[in-house]
Design a protein around this motif. Structure first.
Motif, PDB file in Angstrom:
ATOM      1  N   VAL B  11       0.854  -1.179   0.000  1.00  0.00           N
ATOM      2  CA  VAL B  11       0.000   0.000   0.000  1.00  0.00           C
ATOM      3  C   VAL B  11       0.889   1.226   0.000  1.00  0.00           C
ATOM      4  O   VAL B  11       1.842   1.309   0.779  1.00  0.00           O
ATOM      5  CB  VAL B  11      -0.931   0.020   1.235  1.00  0.00           C
ATOM      6  CG1 VAL B  11      -1.697   1.317   1.298  1.00  0.00           C
ATOM      7  CG2 VAL B  11      -1.885  -1.170   1.199  1.00  0.00           C
ATOM      8  N   ILE B  12       0.577   2.167  -0.891  1.00  0.00           N
ATOM      9  CA  ILE B  12       1.328   3.425  -0.952  1.00  0.00           C
ATOM     10  C   ILE B  12       0.339   4.560  -0.737  1.00  0.00           C
ATOM     11  O   ILE B  12      -0.659   4.652  -1.455  1.00  0.00           O
ATOM     12  CB  ILE B  12       2.050   3.583  -2.295  1.00  0.00           C
ATOM     13  CG1 ILE B  12       3.021   2.416  -2.518  1.00  0.00           C
ATOM     14  CG2 ILE B  12       2.803   4.921  -2.340  1.00  0.00           C
ATOM     15  CD1 ILE B  12       3.684   2.413  -3.883  1.00  0.00           C
ATOM     16  N   LEU B  13       0.624   5.380   0.257  1.00  0.00           N
ATOM     17  CA  LEU B  13      -0.249   6.505   0.576  1.00  0.00           C
ATOM     18  C   LEU B  13       0.556   7.775   0.737  1.00  0.00           C
ATOM     19  O   LEU B  13       1.742   7.729   1.075  1.00  0.00           O
ATOM     20  CB  LEU B  13      -1.004   6.235   1.889  1.00  0.00           C
ATOM     21  CG  LEU B  13      -2.008   5.080   1.908  1.00  0.00           C
ATOM     22  CD1 LEU B  13      -2.500   4.860   3.323  1.00  0.00           C
ATOM     23  CD2 LEU B  13      -3.151   5.351   0.956  1.00  0.00           C
ATOM     24  N   ALA B  16      -1.145  12.102   5.547  1.00  0.00           N
ATOM     25  CA  ALA B  16      -2.467  12.611   5.909  1.00  0.00           C
ATOM     26  C   ALA B  16      -3.605  11.794   5.297  1.00  0.00           C
ATOM     27  O   ALA B  16      -4.769  12.038   5.620  1.00  0.00           O
ATOM     28  CB  ALA B  16      -2.639  14.078   5.548  1.00  0.00           C
ATOM     29  N   ALA B  17      -3.276  10.858   4.428  1.00  0.00           N
ATOM     30  CA  ALA B  17      -4.338  10.006   3.884  1.00  0.00           C
ATOM     31  C   ALA B  17      -4.802   9.031   4.954  1.00  0.00           C
ATOM     32  O   ALA B  17      -4.096   8.747   5.926  1.00  0.00           O
ATOM     33  CB  ALA B  17      -3.824   9.247   2.664  1.00  0.00           C
ATOM     34  N   SER B  18      -6.010   8.509   4.761  1.00  0.00           N
ATOM     35  CA  SER B  18      -6.528   7.527   5.709  1.00  0.00           C
ATOM     36  C   SER B  18      -6.094   6.125   5.281  1.00  0.00           C
ATOM     37  O   SER B  18      -5.894   5.847   4.102  1.00  0.00           O
ATOM     38  CB  SER B  18      -8.052   7.609   5.783  1.00  0.00           C
ATOM     39  OG  SER B  18      -8.619   7.277   4.528  1.00  0.00           O
ATOM     40  N   LEU B  19      -5.976   5.267   6.275  1.00  0.00           N
ATOM     41  CA  LEU B  19      -5.476   3.914   6.049  1.00  0.00           C
ATOM     42  C   LEU B  19      -6.489   2.888   6.534  1.00  0.00           C
ATOM     43  O   LEU B  19      -7.083   3.043   7.607  1.00  0.00           O
ATOM     44  CB  LEU B  19      -4.166   3.706   6.818  1.00  0.00           C
ATOM     45  CG  LEU B  19      -3.621   2.275   6.887  1.00  0.00           C
ATOM     46  CD1 LEU B  19      -3.055   1.849   5.536  1.00  0.00           C
ATOM     47  CD2 LEU B  19      -2.560   2.168   7.968  1.00  0.00           C
ATOM     48  N   VAL B 111       4.550   5.404   3.087  1.00  0.00           N
ATOM     49  CA  VAL B 111       3.906   6.708   3.163  1.00  0.00           C
ATOM     50  C   VAL B 111       4.840   7.739   2.540  1.00  0.00           C
ATOM     51  O   VAL B 111       5.984   7.892   2.952  1.00  0.00           O
ATOM     52  CB  VAL B 111       3.581   7.097   4.614  1.00  0.00           C
ATOM     53  CG1 VAL B 111       2.913   8.459   4.655  1.00  0.00           C
ATOM     54  CG2 VAL B 111       2.689   6.031   5.254  1.00  0.00           C
ATOM     55  N   ILE B 112       4.320   8.421   1.557  1.00  0.00           N
ATOM     56  CA  ILE B 112       5.099   9.425   0.826  1.00  0.00           C
ATOM     57  C   ILE B 112       4.894  10.792   1.465  1.00  0.00           C
ATOM     58  O   ILE B 112       3.761  11.217   1.663  1.00  0.00           O
ATOM     59  CB  ILE B 112       4.669   9.455  -0.646  1.00  0.00           C
ATOM     60  CG1 ILE B 112       4.855   8.077  -1.282  1.00  0.00           C
ATOM     61  CG2 ILE B 112       5.471  10.503  -1.425  1.00  0.00           C
ATOM     62  CD1 ILE B 112       4.246   7.961  -2.653  1.00  0.00           C
ATOM     63  N   PRO B 113       6.000  11.461   1.814  1.00  0.00           N
ATOM     64  CA  PRO B 113       5.862  12.775   2.452  1.00  0.00           C
ATOM     65  C   PRO B 113       5.182  13.782   1.529  1.00  0.00           C
ATOM     66  O   PRO B 113       5.263  13.686   0.312  1.00  0.00           O
ATOM     67  CB  PRO B 113       7.310  13.197   2.730  1.00  0.00           C
ATOM     68  CG  PRO B 113       8.116  11.974   2.611  1.00  0.00           C
ATOM     69  CD  PRO B 113       7.388  11.052   1.683  1.00  0.00           C
TER      70      PRO B 113
END
Lengths: 115, 113
Positions: B11-13, B16-19, B111-113
């Motif tokens: 998973v790549i988010l 601040a995205a929801s998981l 998680v991408i900054p």
């Protein structure tokens, strides 16, 4: 707080050699569990010991053996190593009088590479 | 046979995205459910656990999970992820009458900054 200690952290062996991994549980923990985690795989339970006696056995190959000593540390002995034994081996410890088997604390693991 | 299924392998988010990470288990009896996190190069750490009672459990670092017995599910959620949440997440269960953990294959979260 003291954690589970494993040694060595990294180990490189050749095929057909033997390896010994050590696990030192958290003080006053009486149960030790061994797991094998292959590359990209989930941890697989190998074997566990309670009060120096084997308490449960999982998918541990016959080439492997383990024991728990009087000071509660445990050693996993691996013989006739195969390439497929390359994995992260970690142990966990718990206390039956405090949390039981559900409260397992995991060590950092020993990364075994067989060449 | 006892097993744990985690639906997402990677998973790549963005921050601040929801998981939400899915987890289903296969076992006919009563189980104790766990989510563990493994940060790069580190050991497994407990995020949260469910034994009984309120099916919505809260763990460390803002994570929570909901046990839905009818669906044999124990999904992990976090409303707003951070870069530091980048890790491998494992769902696991421990049967009430058993002696070992059963782990899922893990979900790698980036998680991408």
């Amino acid at each position: 707080a003291a954690g589970v200690i494993q040694s060595p952290r990294h180990l490189i062996k050749e095929k057909r050699e033997t390896a010994t991994l050590k696990c030192y549980p958290i003080p006053r923990h009486d149960t030790v569990y061994w797991y094998q985690q292959g590359p990209g795989q989930d941890p697989q339970f190998l074997i566990s010991f309670y009060e120096k006696m084997q308490s449960d056995k999982g998918s541990i190959p016959d080439r492997f053996s383990a024991q728990q000593f009087s000071d509660y540390h445990s050693e996993l002995n691996m013989s006739s190593l195969e390439l497929g034994d390359s994995a992260l081996y970690f142990c966990a410890s718990s206390s039956w009088t405090s949390g039981g088997p559900y409260e397992q604390y995991f060590g950092p693991g020993t990364r075994l590479t067989v060449t | 046979a006892q097993s744990v299924s985690q639906h997402n392998h990677h998973v790549i988010l963005s921050e601040a995205a929801s998981l939400e990470l899915g987890c289903n288990y296969s076992y006919g009896g009563t189980v104790n459910l766990f989510w563990y996190v493994q940060y790069p190069g580190q050991h497994l750490q407990l995020l949260l656990k469910y034994f009984s009672g309120d099916p919505l459990v809260k763990g460390i670092k803002g994570f929570e999970a909901e046990f839905i017995k009818s669906k044999f599910s124990f999904n992990l959620r976090k409303p707003s992820v951070q870069w530091s949440d980048t890790a491998e997440y494992f769902c696991a269960f421990f049967p009430n009458t058993g002696n070992q953990f059963y782990f899922g294959t893990g979900t790698s979260l980036t998680v991408i900054p």
